[in-house]
Design an enzyme around this catalytic site. Structure first.
Site, mmCIF file in Angstrom:
data_model
loop_
_atom_site.group_PDB
_atom_site.id
_atom_site.type_symbol
_atom_site.label_atom_id
_atom_site.label_comp_id
_atom_site.label_asym_id
_atom_site.label_seq_id
_atom_site.Cartn_x
_atom_site.Cartn_y
_atom_site.Cartn_z
ATOM 1 N N LYS A 68 1.308 -7.799 -5.412
ATOM 2 C CA LYS A 68 1.432 -6.650 -6.298
ATOM 3 C C LYS A 68 1.686 -5.397 -5.483
ATOM 4 C CE LYS A 68 -1.023 -3.986 -9.876
ATOM 5 N NZ LYS A 68 -2.186 -3.963 -10.801
ATOM 6 N N LYS A 80 -2.674 -6.993 -3.250
ATOM 7 C CA LYS A 80 -2.070 -5.775 -3.785
ATOM 8 C C LYS A 80 -2.051 -4.701 -2.704
ATOM 9 C CE LYS A 80 -3.170 -2.328 -7.418
ATOM 10 N NZ LYS A 80 -4.051 -2.072 -8.584
ATOM 11 N N ASP A 130 -8.795 -6.068 -10.497
ATOM 12 C CA ASP A 130 -8.214 -5.562 -9.255
ATOM 13 C C ASP A 130 -9.347 -4.929 -8.446
ATOM 14 O OD1 ASP A 130 -5.997 -6.141 -10.864
ATOM 15 O OD2 ASP A 130 -4.817 -4.470 -10.087
#
Length: 253
Positions: free
Chosen positions: A195, A163, A101
């Site tokens: 996400k 995300k 991430d």
């Protein structure tokens, strides 16, 4: 939702959960606890999301399970030198991370600088095929057009997920930002995952995002390969719902 619907939604959310500990004081004992919690009586979560220094430990603890190990780079500020970000990413790959991430340099999006894509391309290459989630930090971008631009840029360079947030800023995941991101995903074919992270602590919170995904991208789209929640407190709430017991108030990421 009927009680049956609530349980089904809780099971869906559990399977899509990146169980997270990105606390500054996280210890190896905390990681041991986190990895144990990731394998529940109702099935495993999708991944654990942890600091890079714990990847080797988590890989060992989760060997022979389906739970992925995710870590973070350029985190949380999104402002580290690119060389340092690439070193972080390379080490994560050496240690065996399944997913990375990365916080995009979102301030450059705000400043209308055009080198964000070039930086993300290099991080994409460094992951060597591991799942890459681009953290947009939508609460800091704020403007819908900037969120759309960041989402589009991340998808174009090959991020596997986009995300919302790090969970480290005042405004993290919001339905409004999620809707913008999901619309960009749908417009580009629905192949990139989404996400939501930061502040999602109850089944009702989670259901908002699952419903948005169903409405915007498609009713069967939200699954672990395309949809994740980043959270630390959500798991207990989901398990309580599935087990038919009251959920305790949740804090944390």
């Amino acid at each position: 939702m009927t009680q049956t619907d609530r349980v089904e939604t809780a099971l869906q959310a559990l399977a899509c959960l990146d169980l997270t500990n990105l606390e500054d004081g996280c210890t190896p004992a905390d990681i041991e606890t986190l990895c144990a919690r990731a394998q529940t009586p109702h099935g495993p979560v999708a991944a654990v999301c942890i600091w890079p220094r714990f990847v080797l430990q988590a890989k060992d603890l989760l060997a022979d399970t389906p739970v992925k190990v995710a870590t973070v780079v350029n985190f949380p500020g999104g402002d580290k030198p690119l060389e340092e970000v690439l070193i972080e990413t390379d080490q994560a790959m050496v240690d065996g991370a399944d997913e990375v991430d990365v916080v995009i340099p979102y301030r450059q999006i705000r400043e209308r600088r055009n080198d964000v894509a070039a930086q993300l391309i290099q991080v994409r290459e460094a992951t060597m095929g591991a799942t890459l989630k681009a953290i947009l930090e939508t609460g800091e971008l704020k403007d819908p057009e900037l969120i759309r631009e960041a989402a589009s840029t991340a998808i174009i360079v090959g991020a596997d997920f986009i995300k919302t947030s790090t969970g480290k800023v005042p405004v993290n995941a919001t339905p409004e930002a999620a809707a913008i991101m999901l619309k960009v995903i749908a417009e580009r074919g629905g192949k990139t995952g989404f996400k939501a992270a930061g502040g999602i602590r109850t089944l009702d919170d989670a259901a908002v995002y699952l419903d948005l995904a169903g409405e915007i991208v498609g009713p069967d789209w939200a699954a672990p390969d395309t949809f994740r929640f980043g959270a630390s407190g959500l798991l207990d709430a989901l398990l309580a719902e599935i087990d038919g017991r009251p959920a305790a108030a949740q804090t944390g990421y």
